[in-house]
Motif scaffolding. Sequence first.
Motif, mmCIF file in Angstrom:
data_model
loop_
_atom_site.group_PDB
_atom_site.id
_atom_site.type_symbol
_atom_site.label_atom_id
_atom_site.label_comp_id
_atom_site.label_asym_id
_atom_site.label_seq_id
_atom_site.Cartn_x
_atom_site.Cartn_y
_atom_site.Cartn_z
ATOM 1 N N ALA A 8 0.827 -1.212 0.000
ATOM 2 C CA ALA A 8 0.000 0.000 0.000
ATOM 3 C C ALA A 8 0.859 1.259 0.000
ATOM 4 O O ALA A 8 0.606 2.211 -0.751
ATOM 5 N N LEU A 9 1.895 1.279 0.820
ATOM 6 C CA LEU A 9 2.762 2.454 0.897
ATOM 7 C C LEU A 9 3.564 2.626 -0.385
ATOM 8 O O LEU A 9 3.704 3.743 -0.897
ATOM 9 N N LEU A 10 4.076 1.516 -0.920
ATOM 10 C CA LEU A 10 4.850 1.585 -2.158
ATOM 11 C C LEU A 10 4.014 2.154 -3.300
ATOM 12 O O LEU A 10 4.469 3.017 -4.059
ATOM 13 N N ARG A 107 10.802 -0.993 4.214
ATOM 14 C CA ARG A 107 11.982 -1.429 3.463
ATOM 15 C C ARG A 107 11.724 -1.401 1.958
ATOM 16 O O ARG A 107 12.577 -0.968 1.173
ATOM 17 N N ARG A 108 10.546 -1.852 1.539
ATOM 18 C CA ARG A 108 10.231 -1.845 0.102
ATOM 19 C C ARG A 108 10.178 -0.425 -0.438
ATOM 20 O O ARG A 108 10.674 -0.144 -1.543
ATOM 21 N N THR A 150 14.454 -0.884 13.905
ATOM 22 C CA THR A 150 15.287 -1.858 13.196
ATOM 23 C C THR A 150 15.544 -1.433 11.751
ATOM 24 O O THR A 150 16.709 -1.374 11.319
ATOM 25 N N PRO A 151 14.500 -1.118 10.947
ATOM 26 C CA PRO A 151 14.790 -0.639 9.600
ATOM 27 C C PRO A 151 15.577 0.657 9.577
ATOM 28 O O PRO A 151 16.411 0.876 8.678
ATOM 29 N N VAL A 152 15.367 1.543 10.568
ATOM 30 C CA VAL A 152 16.129 2.795 10.594
ATOM 31 C C VAL A 152 17.609 2.511 10.796
ATOM 32 O O VAL A 152 18.467 3.103 10.117
ATOM 33 N N SER A 153 17.938 1.615 11.721
ATOM 34 C CA SER A 153 19.353 1.286 11.927
ATOM 35 C C SER A 153 19.955 0.677 10.661
ATOM 36 O O SER A 153 21.123 0.926 10.334
#
Length: 521
Positions: A8-10, A107-108, A150-153
């Motif tokens: 949805a975000l992508l 991430r996507r 986690t994705p930010v790191s």
Amino acid sequence: MAIDAGDALLRALHDVNPWWERGAEAFSLPARHKSDFYHLARPDGPGSQFADQPVLGLVGRRGAGKTTLLRQFFHHRIERGDPPELFLHLPFDADPLYQLRSDEQLRRAVRYYESRILGRVDEDRPHFVVLDDVHRIEHPNKPTIDGWGTPVSELLEGRPDRRVVVTASAGVQVERELDRVSVPDAAYDVQPILPEKFRDYLFTLYPDLEEGDTRVSPTSIRTGEAGLPAALEGGDPGPLVEELRGKHDQVADEANRIRSRVVEYLAMGGVVSYEHEGAVELAADLTAEDFTRLREEVREALYQDVPGFESIKTIADLERLCALAARNRGAEPFRYQELVELFDVDRRTIADSYLPALSELYLLTGITEYDNSRPRSVRLYLRDTGLVTALADGDAAAVRNDFDREADLARVAAFDHTMRFAYGVNAAQGADSAPSVSFWRGREGEVDFVFEVAGTPVPVGLVYRPRDRDATLAAVREFRGTYEAPLGLVLAGDTVRSGRPVEEVADGVVQLPYWLYMLLC
């Protein structure tokens, strides 16, 4: 039918980042810039606070303008010539679908951005990944979904050219998640975004006051030979008095215009008018529906945000505490025992749970008596006078037609601005910590606010009505004698007699107009 929400975000990336195609023309923004914009974006200097560290957290209550500040930063940089592809905005509160499997969606979205958008730019310069409303994607009770930290790191690994900006309701939401993934303290900063202050509102109406000789800068009050810290250190208020007189003289010809807007700001506060398109000049231009919406937004924030960082079983008590503060308007302190009996909880719940939660959300601050290690009472101040109006009156009519009600709101606004002033003065001395303000009771009366600069107390008395002058002045003088404080301030409303706009009315006690103090905070 298969459920397909993982992208949805992508799929929405180009819609929520329209500047990639349209550049600066994609923005529809308020003409005004809050004062936060100037120290965050540094429009007249190099760099920006957004780029000073790998991660910057902007935190504050809903409606304070965090997303608007971000978009104004994007617009400013694009207008200055930065490629629009340097800015990625992921608004997690815009659609609940973005919050499903948010770690993978994030991430996507970033992989697409890196390959399809950022790849268009050959220049070696920082780019910005903005995660808006990250408290919506913490997921502490879903072990198979990574929290946003986690994705930010991962985003920061091997990317010295990347800056990540996150927004949330409270600083603890940012700090806790970054600590969880071991992001070093030095790698991130957290900046509170508060409702509009009086200066922001005034310059929205009269932008000409921000130009030329009528631009009153508070810098020389915060530091320098004629500033407050120098007066405290040397014990001589003379240079500070002259500096304050100079500030007053800069806008003396505009004083009537400025004073006429004080009551309007007190009635509206810094959120409800800021949400409107254009400048709201008069509180009468707002409707009861505007204040109802403000009240509902606060209720929604309490129920959605508090469970994420506080173990409070009865969240409705927080709303009730705000309503109690709105009715009282800081007029009298509440004994803790009164609150214990009223809410049917123990003192620890009030002092260590309810009040810290509301303070973290920048909704309400409880202050206790200065130099009292076991306080029996607490004053409750809402951090926005518009919220006082919303909870206690429903519209602005009662404020604009009742001088005593106006004086009560002036006290609430003076507290909020004193908190800001205390922070600004101490930050200028290198002490970048949360501000602390107290009240004080003596034999002669009460000092409304006390804050410290480098350990030295500064008593501040409010004299909005003439009848309060003698008691307030006596209390400030008594405080100075008790604590050997070098200096005290008295803030005088328009109806209070005065020989000169700024004067030393007693040994070491400086009186200045209320509106000038609000302008300088």
